[in-house]
Design an enzyme around this catalytic site. Structure first.
Site, PDB file in Angstrom:
ATOM      1  N   SER A  28       0.851  -1.189   0.000  1.00  0.00           N
ATOM      2  CA  SER A  28       0.000   0.000   0.000  1.00  0.00           C
ATOM      3  C   SER A  28       0.882   1.232   0.000  1.00  0.00           C
ATOM      4  CB  SER A  28      -0.902  -0.035   1.240  1.00  0.00           C
ATOM      5  OG  SER A  28      -0.887   1.204   1.895  1.00  0.00           O
ATOM      6  N   LYS A  29       0.334   2.334  -0.565  1.00  0.00           N
ATOM      7  CA  LYS A  29       1.172   3.518  -0.625  1.00  0.00           C
ATOM      8  C   LYS A  29       1.436   4.088   0.768  1.00  0.00           C
ATOM      9  CE  LYS A  29      -2.743   5.985  -2.531  1.00  0.00           C
ATOM     10  NZ  LYS A  29      -3.199   6.596  -3.757  1.00  0.00           N
ATOM     11  N   ARG A  30       0.656   3.651   1.734  1.00  0.00           N
ATOM     12  CA  ARG A  30       0.883   4.115   3.106  1.00  0.00           C
ATOM     13  C   ARG A  30       1.922   3.265   3.836  1.00  0.00           C
ATOM     14  NH1 ARG A  30      -3.891   5.495   1.568  1.00  0.00           N
ATOM     15  NH2 ARG A  30      -4.551   3.336   1.568  1.00  0.00           N
TER      16      ARG A  30
END
Ligand code: GLU
Ligand code: ZN
Length: 497
Positions: free
Chosen positions: A265-267
């Site tokens: 995930s980009k997080r």
């Protein structure tokens, strides 16, 4: 098409079109890289477009970071922000007039229509459809409202979004990565293209710009695969209205999986591009690794230059299976690129870390001559440039480096006896000759029944603070006799205490 002998097509126009929300992440960089490599391989055009139509989420800081990241990586663009081009501006926030015009024409031509349904109504009908086991997308409620019905809704004070009318037929297209894909009409219902407040949505502005910018190949992440049938339908309308010439080819790049085989995930902290920059990945090392997420250079070679990548890259060779992000492999590949640098380039590349204000030594104690002397030895050892400080700090610190783990490991048996003998030998050794230094430690070891490796360990930890690091005798020579002996004295004092 201008096809050259090697199959390159200079008419290729690709785009990288991120939204400026948050920090750039590795998935995004992989998308940029594949577009760029495809453009460069073909001698085509790389368009960089900023999709900043979501004022609530977009930020100027993120926009600056995107440009800075692309520059750092060397992913050059031929048209886009700060470069300009025939389709300027390249920021969607500056292209609103076009979207308004297209939306109006789509409504006028019957390709789109106002939808007055409230969120509550949509939710209730969706629930009912689900309960009845029917498809739960938009049910076409406002598709064919009469002028009176529209007026009545307006009179009620209702606002409307604009919805695109999907044709009642299946969509088939050939994905450049996945081959032929068919999506049935009932799986793609009419969708919103303009918000109630008049703001155009991604679903509209992205294909409108791809058309306006004459994009030939849309290469993007698999997460966007489901929007492709919608975009193809919209494209057909744009062609009929004269806003587009042809439908581009689409290629969807495989998911990148992180820890535990979950989609990265980009997080995810591991996904942040800045992390790799701060740790001292070389741009070419990182690009090399990221290019392997869904593509391979050859069966027996995974370290190659950016030039090699450009020569070989073809979207047709991208694999549809999810790719696994492997930090260890990324570091190993980066290490290989560090080894390939010319020593001057390596020396310069490390300096931001060595000259950064940090706690390990006082900035005024940094010694350029010592650094240049040790650099070639360090170049064969670090995986990422930030490793450098722990390799050379013993040269610049006033106080000995203290690493408790190393100390306990090395100061076994009778380290006092060994260090005392070694110190005496080193005191009379020839400090311009590493063999002489080695012989002194060898002799001390012999006297105490220790092989060189075992005899070296306490000397290394006394002088450099660590059991692992650069070769000992080079380190001693570069640190110099006075400091080296003083460090052994300090270790003896510590052992006596
Ligand atoms: N701005 C979109 C995104 O970042 C672009 C998607 C696309 O490539 O079509 O997700
Ligand atoms: Zn409706």
């Amino acid at each position: 098409m201008a096809n050259s002998a090697n199959g390159a097509d200079a008419n290729v126009r690709v785009r990288f079109c991120p939204s400026p929300t948050g920090n750039p992440h590795v998935g995004l960089v992989r998308t940029a890289l594949f577009n760029w490599a495809f453009a460069r391989h073909n001698g085509g055009t790389m368009v960089f477009r900023i999709e900043d139509t979501d004022a609530a989420r977009d930020s100027e800081e993120s926009y600056e970071q995107l440009l800075d990241s692309m520059r750092w990586l060397g992913l050059t663009w031929d048209e886009g922000p700060e470069v300009g081009g025939p389709h300027a501006p390249y920021r969607q926030s500056q292209r609103m007039d076009l979207y308004k015009e297209v939306a109006a024409k789509l409504i006028e031509g019957g390709y789109a229509y106002p939808c007055y349904c409230t969120t509550e109504e949509l939710d209730a009908r969706r629930e009912a459809a689900r309960a009845a086991g029917k498809p739960s997308g938009y049910d076409g409620h406002c598709r064919d409202l009469s002028a009176e019905q529209k007026q009545a809704y307006e009179a009620e004070g209702r606002v409307h979004i604009v919805r695109f009318r999907m044709p009642d037929e299946a969509t088939t297209f050939t994905d450049l990565v996945r081959g032929e894909i068919t999506v049935q009409a009932e799986n793609v219902t009419d969708y919103g293209i303009v918000r109630a407040n008049g703001a155009p949505l991604y679903t509209l502005v992205n294909p409108v710009d791809d058309a306006a910018m004459e994009i030939t190949h849309v290469l993007r992440g698999e997460d966007l695969l489901s929007s492709t049938p919608r975009q193809i339908a919209l494209y057909k309308a744009l062609i009929e209205l004269g806003f587009a010439k042809t439908i581009p080819a689409f290629g969807h790049l495989p998911y990148v999986m992180g820890e535990g085989n979950k989609k990265l995930s980009k997080r995810d902290p591991q996904a942040s591009l800045n992390l790799y920059r701060e740790r001292g990945f070389l741009p070419e090392g990182l690009l090399n690794y990221l290019s392997l997420l869904g593509w391979s250079f050859s069966a027996d070679q995974d370290v190659f230059s950016v030039q090699d990548l450009i020569e070989k890259f073809d979207i047709a060779d991208v694999n549809a299976n999810p790719a696994r992000f492997d930090l260890k492999k990324a570091e190993a590949i980066n290490a290989d690129h560090i080894r390939m640098l010319d020593v001057k380039a390596f020396t310069a590349a490390c300096e931001p870390w060595l000259k950064a204000p940090h706690a390990n030594w006082a900035p005024e104690d940094f010694d350029q001559a010592k650094w240049e002397a040790i650099a070639p030895h360090a170049q064969t050892r670090v995986q990422v440039l930030s490793d450098i400080t722990a390799n050379v700090d013993f040269l610049f610190r006033q106080e000995p480096v203290e690493d408790e783990g190393s100390w306990t490991k090395a100061m076994k048996g009778d380290p006092v006896a060994l260090l005392t003998t070694a110190r005496a030998g080193l005191d009379t050794a020839d400090w311009s000759d590493q063999e002489s230094l080695k012989n002194a430690v060898l002799a001390a070891g012999e006297e105490h029944g220790l092989k060189l490796g075992k005899a070296q360990a306490p000397v290394r930890v006394a002088v450099t603070g660590r059991t692992v690091g650069l070769p000992l005798f080079e380190s001693l020579e570069i640190l110099g006799k006075d400091k080296s002996l003083a460090r052994i004295d300090a270790a003896l004092a510590k052992l006596a205490a």
